[in-house]
Design an enzyme around this catalytic site. Structure first.
Site, PDB file in Angstrom:
ATOM      1  N   LYS A 276       4.572  -5.832   5.885  1.00  0.00           N
ATOM      2  CA  LYS A 276       4.327  -5.713   7.323  1.00  0.00           C
ATOM      3  C   LYS A 276       3.768  -7.029   7.859  1.00  0.00           C
ATOM      4  O   LYS A 276       3.172  -7.793   7.105  1.00  0.00           O
ATOM      5  CB  LYS A 276       3.259  -4.630   7.579  1.00  0.00           C
ATOM      6  CG  LYS A 276       3.712  -3.208   7.399  1.00  0.00           C
ATOM      7  CD  LYS A 276       2.563  -2.240   7.679  1.00  0.00           C
ATOM      8  CE  LYS A 276       2.971  -0.800   7.443  1.00  0.00           C
ATOM      9  NZ  LYS A 276       4.019  -0.305   8.349  1.00  0.00           N
ATOM     10  N   ARG A 350       7.786   8.877   3.201  1.00  0.00           N
ATOM     11  CA  ARG A 350       8.796   9.903   2.914  1.00  0.00           C
ATOM     12  C   ARG A 350       9.033  10.054   1.405  1.00  0.00           C
ATOM     13  O   ARG A 350       9.431  11.118   0.945  1.00  0.00           O
ATOM     14  CB  ARG A 350      10.084   9.564   3.681  1.00  0.00           C
ATOM     15  CG  ARG A 350      10.688   8.242   3.288  1.00  0.00           C
ATOM     16  CD  ARG A 350      11.709   7.745   4.317  1.00  0.00           C
ATOM     17  NE  ARG A 350      11.065   7.213   5.531  1.00  0.00           N
ATOM     18  CZ  ARG A 350      11.709   6.790   6.595  1.00  0.00           C
ATOM     19  NH1 ARG A 350      13.021   6.823   6.636  1.00  0.00           N
ATOM     20  NH2 ARG A 350      11.055   6.337   7.652  1.00  0.00           N
TER      21      ARG A 350
HETATM   22  N1  BES Z   1       2.767   4.012   7.855  1.00  0.00           N
HETATM   23  C1  BES Z   1       3.932   3.541   8.485  1.00  0.00           C
HETATM   24  C2  BES Z   1       4.161   4.173   9.851  1.00  0.00           C
HETATM   25  C3  BES Z   1       3.195   3.803  10.938  1.00  0.00           C
HETATM   26  C4  BES Z   1       3.464   2.757  11.785  1.00  0.00           C
HETATM   27  C5  BES Z   1       2.070   4.549  11.165  1.00  0.00           C
HETATM   28  C6  BES Z   1       2.607   2.452  12.809  1.00  0.00           C
HETATM   29  C7  BES Z   1       1.206   4.254  12.192  1.00  0.00           C
HETATM   30  C8  BES Z   1       1.478   3.194  13.018  1.00  0.00           C
HETATM   31  C9  BES Z   1       5.167   3.853   7.651  1.00  0.00           C
HETATM   32  O1  BES Z   1       4.965   3.850   6.294  1.00  0.00           O
HETATM   33  C10 BES Z   1       6.201   2.810   7.975  1.00  0.00           C
HETATM   34  O2  BES Z   1       5.913   1.673   7.834  1.00  0.00           O
HETATM   35  N2  BES Z   1       7.357   3.243   8.441  1.00  0.00           N
HETATM   36  C11 BES Z   1       8.396   2.331   8.809  1.00  0.00           C
HETATM   37  C12 BES Z   1       9.718   2.940   8.425  1.00  0.00           C
HETATM   38  C13 BES Z   1      10.894   2.000   8.580  1.00  0.00           C
HETATM   39  C14 BES Z   1      10.781   0.847   7.641  1.00  0.00           C
HETATM   40  C15 BES Z   1      12.175   2.770   8.332  1.00  0.00           C
HETATM   41  C16 BES Z   1       8.326   2.113  10.313  1.00  0.00           C
HETATM   42  O3  BES Z   1       8.069   3.061  11.055  1.00  0.00           O
HETATM   43  O4  BES Z   1       8.484   0.987  10.745  1.00  0.00           O
HETATM   44 ZN    ZN Z   2       5.106   1.961   5.401  1.00  0.00          ZN
END
Ligand code: BES
Ligand code: ZN
Ligand code: ZN
Length: 499
Positions: A276, A350
């Site tokens: 990230k 997931r």
């Molecule tokens: N924990 C994050 C989701 C999240 C994002 C929670 C912002 C709270 C605030 C999750 O694990 C994630 O990073 N999801 C990705 C999925 C994508 C790579 C398909 C996302 O939402 O960007």
């Molecule tokens: Zn994530």
């Protein structure tokens, strides 16, 4: 902090502060009124001058008013009579607590009769009052070396109805829900180095003592043995061991199918190799709020002695970039035998939920409910107002709406259909953990989860990525920046609907 229901004639009390309520007039330009009749007369000038309007959440503090046994009097607005609901009461009481705190007193009496419009709503309002006080009193400062002296404040909710069985039970329920929510919030607010999967599991074990909940914790070796390839795969990049937490509460006959709650317990999510951006990454300590709120839900269910069987499952790990970390393209096998390609290691929630939902399915459940800070896409879709939920079961959808109505939490039903499922097909494995279609990222995530829920089992998934923390801009009883405890109260209501 102590909050109690007190059966007393409020006029005979001696206390540093008295909280009374005001209502605004339904006619424009007409003055509001104070719902305590003597103070309504005494404060007539302030009402006439519109210093008190009765507007929802307005607080006006009269220092040294010296009304009977009270030094200070705080007037709190309830809004218009016909707009008063248990949620508006929860918010008014939050404003009351802040005003009590600001006034510097250690003890206050709250004129509960001034809130109730009739006995019909009194139980709901007693519950909301307890919740409003306890939720607003939450502070997280245990990691400060010089703690700001937090004043212990006692609030007596004074009412002649205090001996009524239904009112007492409702107030007690509010106390339990508020306390368990604050417990869950603390787990979320703890930074990742103080809230590892092991610490989270140990905290659940400690908290369950004396509640009748049986807690079983699986370590890494057991998780491997149990074929939880999703949870293991995500934990590969971390020095911290994963944990799988099982909380079992038995409040009904063994023949009654359990209500199973599942939570995402990512104690820190840096994204893994698909890392990230740095800005805001510190917020990913909250990626375990789904798990934290499931733990709190189980505690509340047990403390309220609900006549159901309930199980809480929390898959917990970090998602980091150690030398063994899962690489984009890697394929893992979930507990139910399905294989998936990890095309983005940041879509890890997931993967751990896949194993937890597979395990939930094996418990022959009445219903499966999960909570997860799963997608950034839900934040784009709904911001921090509503929790988006997904279910294809219309009876369960009705129950969710009913439960959320009871709790005062906002939910929004999101679409989930076969197109979303198609988007999650893998190239080299059964599934891909991310969709290559544009948009609907929360729905495709839900479609992935659905592959691990047994056929015919009613299931609802709650994506709390937007509502899990930092909702204080709209909810005065939630911290501005910290964890909110989202869906815990709704989940307890849902549990009741499965009794
Ligand atoms: N924990 C994050 C989701 C999240 C994002 C929670 C912002 C709270 C605030 C999750 O694990 C994630 O990073 N999801 C990705 C999925 C994508 C790579 C398909 C996302 O939402 O960007
Ligand atoms: Zn994530
Ligand atoms: Zn995550």
């Amino acid at each position: 902090m102590a909050f109690n229901l007190l059966h007393k004639d409020i006029e005979t009390l001696t206390c540093p502060a008295l909280v009374v309520f005001s209502k605004s007039s339904s006619q424009k330009d007409k003055p509001g009124k104070v719902t305590h009749s003597e103070l309504n007369k005494r404060l007539a000038g302030s009402l006439e001058d519109k210093a008190i309007t009765g507007k929802h959440q307005e607080t006006v503090t009269f220092r040294e008013l010296n009304y009977k046994g009270f030094r200070h009097v705080i007037v709190v607005g309830l809004g218009k009579e016909n707009e008063i609901t248990h949620e508006s009461v929860r918010q008014s009481v939050a404003a009351a607590f802040e005003a009590i705190k600001a006034s510097g007193v250690k003890e206050a009496a709250l004129h509960f009769e001034g809130i109730t419009t009739g006995k019909k709503d009194a139980a709901d309002f007693a519950k909301a009052t307890a919740e409003g006080l306890i939720l607003t009193s939450y502070v997280f400062n245990e990691l400060m070396s010089s703690k700001k002296e937090e004043k212990e404040i006692d609030v007596h909710v004074v009412t002649k109805l205090a001996t009524d069985k239904a009112i007492k039970a409702a107030f007690n329920e509010g106390v339990v829900l508020g306390t368990c929510t604050n417990f869950s919030r603390r787990l979320g607010d703890m930074p990742a180095n103080y809230m590892t999967p092991t610490i989270l599991a140990n905290t659940a074990v400690d908290a369950a003592k004396g509640t009748g909940i049986k807690v079983t914790v699986w370590d890494k070796a057991r998780i491997k043995k149990e074929k939880m390839g999703g949870l293991l795969g995500v934990s590969n990049g971390s020095a911290q061991e994963p944990r799988f937490i099982i909380m079992e509460y038995k409040g009904a006959a063994a023949s009654k199918k359990p209500v199973v709650f599942v939570g995402k317990g990512l104690t820190f999510d840096c994204g893994g190799i698909s890392i990230k951006p740095s800005a805001g990454m510190e917020e990913m300590k909250y990626d375990m709020c789904g798990g934290a709120n499931v733990i709190g839900t189980l505690l509340a269910i047990a403390k309220l002695k609900l006549k159901i069987n309930a199980v809480g499952l929390v898959a917990s790990t970090e998602n980091l970039v150690g030398p063994e970390a899962t690489k984009p393209g890697d394929v893992h096998t979930a507990r139910n035998g399905k294989t998936f390609e990890v095309n983005n290691t940041d879509a890890e929630g997931r993967l751990i939920l896949a194993d937890a939902l597979s395990y939930a399915t094996e418990l022959n459940p009445q219903v499966i409910i999960d909570a997860a800070t799963l997608t950034g896409a839900i934040v784009v879709a709904l911001g921090n107002t509503h929790t988006g939920y997904f279910t294809r079961n219309s009876a369960l959808k009705n129950k969710v709406e009913k439960a959320a109505g009871e709790s005062g939490e906002w939910v929004w039903n999101m679409p989930l259909c076969d197109f979303h499922v198609k988007d999650m097909k893998g190239t080299y494995a059964d599934l891909s953990n991310m969709s290559y279609s544009k948009g609907a990222g929360s729905a495709t995530a839900a479609a992935f989860l659905e592959q691990f829920v047994g056929e015919g089992i009613p299931w609802a998934h709650f994506d709390i990525a937007g509502t899990g923390w930092a909702v204080g801009n709209r909810l005065p009883y939630c911290p501005k920046k910290g964890a909110s405890g989202a869906m815990l109260r709704t989940f307890v209501e849902l549990a009741k609907l499965h009794a």
